[in-house]
Design a protein around this motif. Structure first.
Motif, PDB file in Angstrom:
ATOM      1  N   VAL A  33     -30.266 107.902  77.182  1.00 45.11           N
ATOM      2  CA  VAL A  33     -31.264 108.835  77.705  1.00 45.11           C
ATOM      3  C   VAL A  33     -31.206 110.141  76.918  1.00 45.11           C
ATOM      4  CG1 VAL A  33     -32.028 110.152  79.719  1.00 45.11           C
ATOM      5  CG2 VAL A  33     -31.100 107.837  80.016  1.00 45.11           C
ATOM      6  N   CYS A  34     -32.356 110.562  76.382  1.00 43.31           N
ATOM      7  CA  CYS A  34     -32.414 111.814  75.627  1.00 43.31           C
ATOM      8  C   CYS A  34     -33.373 112.831  76.245  1.00 43.31           C
ATOM      9  CB  CYS A  34     -32.783 111.551  74.164  1.00 43.31           C
ATOM     10  SG  CYS A  34     -34.398 110.777  73.922  1.00 43.31           S
ATOM     11  N   GLN A  35     -34.205 112.399  77.193  1.00 45.59           N
ATOM     12  CA  GLN A  35     -35.094 113.305  77.909  1.00 45.59           C
ATOM     13  C   GLN A  35     -35.381 112.744  79.294  1.00 45.59           C
ATOM     14  OE1 GLN A  35     -38.483 113.698  75.223  1.00 45.59           O
ATOM     15  NE2 GLN A  35     -37.924 115.817  74.788  1.00 45.59           N
ATOM     16  N   VAL A  36     -35.513 113.658  80.270  1.00 47.65           N
ATOM     17  CA  VAL A  36     -35.872 113.270  81.632  1.00 47.65           C
ATOM     18  C   VAL A  36     -37.136 114.018  82.018  1.00 47.65           C
ATOM     19  CG1 VAL A  36     -35.159 113.191  84.048  1.00 47.65           C
ATOM     20  CG2 VAL A  36     -33.458 112.868  82.238  1.00 47.65           C
ATOM     21  N   GLU A  37     -38.204 113.264  82.232  1.00 44.66           N
ATOM     22  CA  GLU A  37     -39.489 113.834  82.643  1.00 44.66           C
ATOM     23  C   GLU A  37     -39.746 113.459  84.104  1.00 44.66           C
ATOM     24  OE1 GLU A  37     -41.004 115.828  80.764  1.00 44.66           O
ATOM     25  OE2 GLU A  37     -40.031 115.437  78.831  1.00 44.66           O
ATOM     26  N   PRO A  38     -40.738 114.074  84.742  1.00 39.93           N
ATOM     27  CA  PRO A  38     -41.009 113.761  86.157  1.00 39.93           C
ATOM     28  C   PRO A  38     -41.293 112.281  86.418  1.00 39.93           C
ATOM     29  CG  PRO A  38     -42.131 115.780  85.532  1.00 39.93           C
ATOM     30  CD  PRO A  38     -41.570 115.209  84.270  1.00 39.93           C
ATOM     31  N   THR A  62     -29.549 110.750  83.853  1.00 37.41           N
ATOM     32  CA  THR A  62     -29.616 112.067  83.252  1.00 37.41           C
ATOM     33  C   THR A  62     -29.376 111.977  81.751  1.00 37.41           C
ATOM     34  OG1 THR A  62     -28.775 114.348  83.425  1.00 37.41           O
ATOM     35  CG2 THR A  62     -27.155 112.557  83.587  1.00 37.41           C
ATOM     36  N   ILE A  63     -29.515 113.114  81.071  1.00 36.83           N
ATOM     37  CA  ILE A  63     -29.293 113.173  79.631  1.00 36.83           C
ATOM     38  C   ILE A  63     -27.893 112.657  79.301  1.00 36.83           C
ATOM     39  CG2 ILE A  63     -29.166 114.691  77.618  1.00 36.83           C
ATOM     40  CD1 ILE A  63     -31.940 114.573  78.787  1.00 36.83           C
ATOM     41  N   GLY A  64     -27.813 111.716  78.363  1.00 38.38           N
ATOM     42  CA  GLY A  64     -26.522 111.179  77.939  1.00 38.38           C
ATOM     43  C   GLY A  64     -26.179 109.826  78.508  1.00 38.38           C
ATOM     44  N   ASP A  65     -26.880 109.398  79.565  1.00 34.32           N
ATOM     45  CA  ASP A  65     -26.599 108.083  80.156  1.00 34.32           C
ATOM     46  C   ASP A  65     -26.919 106.957  79.173  1.00 34.32           C
ATOM     47  OD1 ASP A  65     -25.527 108.635  82.651  1.00 34.32           O
ATOM     48  OD2 ASP A  65     -27.487 108.808  83.624  1.00 34.32           O
ATOM     49  N   TRP A  66     -26.148 105.867  79.277  1.00 36.44           N
ATOM     50  CA  TRP A  66     -26.406 104.655  78.502  1.00 36.44           C
ATOM     51  C   TRP A  66     -27.085 103.639  79.413  1.00 36.44           C
ATOM     52  CZ3 TRP A  66     -26.143 104.224  73.382  1.00 36.44           C
ATOM     53  CH2 TRP A  66     -25.344 105.125  72.679  1.00 36.44           C
ATOM     54  N   VAL A  67     -28.158 103.022  78.907  1.00 38.12           N
ATOM     55  CA  VAL A  67     -29.004 102.146  79.704  1.00 38.12           C
ATOM     56  C   VAL A  67     -29.215 100.822  78.977  1.00 38.12           C
ATOM     57  CG1 VAL A  67     -31.255 101.918  80.843  1.00 38.12           C
ATOM     58  CG2 VAL A  67     -30.196 104.169  80.619  1.00 38.12           C
ATOM     59  N   ILE A  68     -29.246  99.749  79.751  1.00 40.90           N
ATOM     60  CA  ILE A  68     -29.595  98.434  79.223  1.00 40.90           C
ATOM     61  C   ILE A  68     -31.045  98.125  79.609  1.00 40.90           C
ATOM     62  CG2 ILE A  68     -29.036  95.980  79.202  1.00 40.90           C
ATOM     63  CD1 ILE A  68     -26.847  97.741  78.084  1.00 40.90           C
ATOM     64  N   VAL A  69     -31.876  97.753  78.626  1.00 39.32           N
ATOM     65  CA  VAL A  69     -33.258  97.335  78.885  1.00 39.32           C
ATOM     66  C   VAL A  69     -33.462  95.950  78.287  1.00 39.32           C
ATOM     67  CG1 VAL A  69     -34.146  99.697  78.945  1.00 39.32           C
ATOM     68  CG2 VAL A  69     -34.134  98.433  76.783  1.00 39.32           C
ATOM     69  N   GLN A  74     -37.908  96.960  79.827  1.00 38.61           N
ATOM     70  CA  GLN A  74     -37.804  97.161  81.262  1.00 38.61           C
ATOM     71  C   GLN A  74     -36.334  97.378  81.638  1.00 38.61           C
ATOM     72  OE1 GLN A  74     -40.633  97.330  83.276  1.00 38.61           O
ATOM     73  NE2 GLN A  74     -41.580  97.272  81.237  1.00 38.61           N
ATOM     74  N   PHE A  75     -36.113  98.235  82.629  1.00 35.39           N
ATOM     75  CA  PHE A  75     -34.763  98.599  83.045  1.00 35.39           C
ATOM     76  C   PHE A  75     -33.978  97.384  83.552  1.00 35.39           C
ATOM     77  CE2 PHE A  75     -31.773  99.914  86.383  1.00 35.39           C
ATOM     78  CZ  PHE A  75     -31.014 100.849  85.697  1.00 35.39           C
ATOM     79  N   VAL A  76     -32.746  97.243  83.080  1.00 28.35           N
ATOM     80  CA  VAL A  76     -31.834  96.205  83.559  1.00 28.35           C
ATOM     81  C   VAL A  76     -30.717  96.844  84.382  1.00 28.35           C
ATOM     82  CG1 VAL A  76     -30.215  94.386  82.911  1.00 28.35           C
ATOM     83  CG2 VAL A  76     -32.364  94.671  81.632  1.00 28.35           C
ATOM     84  N   ARG A  77     -29.988  97.787  83.759  1.00 36.08           N
ATOM     85  CA  ARG A  77     -28.957  98.511  84.506  1.00 36.08           C
ATOM     86  C   ARG A  77     -28.461  99.705  83.692  1.00 36.08           C
ATOM     87  NH1 ARG A  77     -25.677  94.647  82.024  1.00 36.08           N
ATOM     88  NH2 ARG A  77     -23.586  95.364  81.444  1.00 36.08           N
ATOM     89  N   LYS A  78     -27.760 100.597  84.378  1.00 36.55           N
ATOM     90  CA  LYS A  78     -27.117 101.749  83.749  1.00 36.55           C
ATOM     91  C   LYS A  78     -25.624 101.467  83.615  1.00 36.55           C
ATOM     92  CE  LYS A  78     -25.932 105.183  86.308  1.00 36.55           C
ATOM     93  NZ  LYS A  78     -24.456 105.097  86.047  1.00 36.55           N
ATOM     94  N   LEU A  79     -25.042 101.805  82.496  1.00 34.66           N
ATOM     95  CA  LEU A  79     -23.613 101.617  82.309  1.00 34.66           C
ATOM     96  C   LEU A  79     -22.829 102.711  83.037  1.00 34.66           C
ATOM     97  CD1 LEU A  79     -23.382 100.606  78.537  1.00 34.66           C
ATOM     98  CD2 LEU A  79     -23.617  99.148  80.557  1.00 34.66           C
ATOM     99  N   ASP A  80     -21.606 102.378  83.429  1.00 35.32           N
ATOM    100  CA  ASP A  80     -20.744 103.366  84.089  1.00 35.32           C
ATOM    101  C   ASP A  80     -20.511 104.552  83.158  1.00 35.32           C
ATOM    102  OD1 ASP A  80     -20.563 101.736  86.274  1.00 35.32           O
ATOM    103  OD2 ASP A  80     -18.616 100.886  85.714  1.00 35.32           O
ATOM    104  N   ARG A  81     -20.453 105.743  83.736  1.00 36.75           N
ATOM    105  CA  ARG A  81     -20.273 106.963  82.949  1.00 36.75           C
ATOM    106  C   ARG A  81     -18.796 107.237  82.677  1.00 36.75           C
ATOM    107  NH1 ARG A  81     -24.167 109.004  87.319  1.00 36.75           N
ATOM    108  NH2 ARG A  81     -26.215 109.013  86.289  1.00 36.75           N
ATOM    109  N   SER A  82     -18.538 107.824  81.526  1.00 40.32           N
ATOM    110  CA  SER A  82     -17.184 108.270  81.214  1.00 40.32           C
ATOM    111  C   SER A  82     -16.968 109.718  81.633  1.00 40.32           C
ATOM    112  CB  SER A  82     -16.910 108.132  79.710  1.00 40.32           C
ATOM    113  OG  SER A  82     -17.790 108.974  78.970  1.00 40.32           O
TER     114      SER A  82
END
Length: 327
Positions: A33-38, A62-69, A74-82
């Motif tokens: 994730v590099c930008q969060v819009e409404p 949020t900014i910095g999250d890693w996401v699987i699509v 299409q969204f699959v899941r978000k990886l756990d944050r460090s």
């Protein structure tokens, strides 16, 4: 499409690699994730920029999250944050490896504010490095005194003193920028954050910006990534302002205490304790005020031990496990 982008250049670490499934490796895409819009998230991937619509079924990101699509983006899941910066249930930034806490050595030097930033970084479970700027505006003796004040916060704390006009001091700072690591910067207005960033990278350079339209992830020297966002900058300003206004409130109440040497602990006639009991003042603010006014001689440091939190953080088993995975 920008074939020059690799996951490693975006800050990919072994910690995230170990969360992938076989389907992720064979059929899915990995993006950050590099930008969060409404209504949507902007994601950076090896295939370039991806727009992901925000849906109620997704976790907040949020900014910095890693996401699987999937192959259709299409969204699959978000990886756990460090690591994660959040405040009052607002997600601010995630997955920072190292946070530079920038503080000027001039008249704006504020040891209490540095402590507050260290608390934020500790709670986020990231590593902290204090960068003392504007060394050219102070004599050597003053620089050493202020540096020693910061070092007392934690004997293991890494501190760098820089002069943005000196290439040598900046080169020493670049040594902390490791390949694949994500760096964030905190500091009060006027601390020299913007000047420091401009000294390190060229924001107008296409290579710095990954050649795509986004304004939160930038390439730093030696292959690391700078994570920046409006929410992170607002957090900095709020921390700077709240420390001053809150201390003024405690100081005014302290003038009404029965005893001049009141410690605001359990003395009779303490106006500060009365304000806490009546819900007009936060206990945390009083403790911060007491730390800010504590004498930095050896005896008082041994008695009050106000920095145990930061010393313990260096030995946190959870963080040690996490960082061992990223090496």
């Amino acid at each position: 499409m920008d074939a020059s982008i690799s996951l490693f250049e975006l800050g990919w670490q072994t910690y995230f690699q170990q969360q992938l499934s076989l389907d992720d490796l064979e059929a899915h895409k990995i993006a950050r994730v590099c930008q969060v819009e409404p209504s949507n998230y902007a994601l950076l991937s090896e295939q370039g920029l991806i727009s992901l619509a925000i849906q109620s079924s997704q976790p907040k990101m949020t900014i910095g999250d890693w996401v699987i699509v999937n192959s259709d983006n299409q969204f699959v899941r978000k990886l756990d944050r460090s690591a994660l910066f959040n405040q009052e249930q607002q997600l601010i930034a995630s997955n920072m490896d190292t946070v530079l806490i920038v503080s000027a050595l001039d008249d704006n030097f504020n040891i209490e504010l540095i402590k507050r930033y260290l608390e934020l970084v500790h709670d986020a479970e990231a590593d902290a490095i204090v960068v003392l700027t504007k060394a050219d505006l102070c004599d050597e003796a003053e620089v050493e005194v202020k540096r020693d004040m910061v070092q007392r916060l934690n004997p293991l704390l890494m501190i760098e003193t820089v002069n943005s006009k000196s290439e040598a001091s900046l080169d020493a700072l670049k040594g902390f920028f490791k390949k694949g690591k994500t760096i964030a910067i905190l500091g009060a207005p006027g601390a020299g954050k913007s000047r420091l960033v401009r000294s390190l990278i060229d924001l107008d350079n296409a290579h710095t910006n990954f050649n795509v339209a986004q304004d939160s992830l930038f390439r730093l020297p030696n292959g690391s990534v700078l994570l920046d966002s409006p929410a992170l900058r607002e957090l900095q300003a709020n921390e700077a302002m709240s420390s001053v206004s809150g201390f003024e409130m405690v100081a005014k109440l302290a003038e009404k205490c029965r005893f001049n040497d009141c410690t605001h602990t359990n003395e009779p006639g303490c106006a500060v304790r009365k304000a806490i009991d009546e819900g007009e003042l936060e206990e945390q603010r009083v403790q911060a005020f007491k730390r800010a006014n504590f004498s930095y001689d050896d005896d008082s440091a041994a008695r009050s031990k106000p920095h145990d939190k930061f010393h313990r953080s260096a030995h946190s088993d959870a963080r040690a496990r996490k960082h061992s995975l990223t090496e």
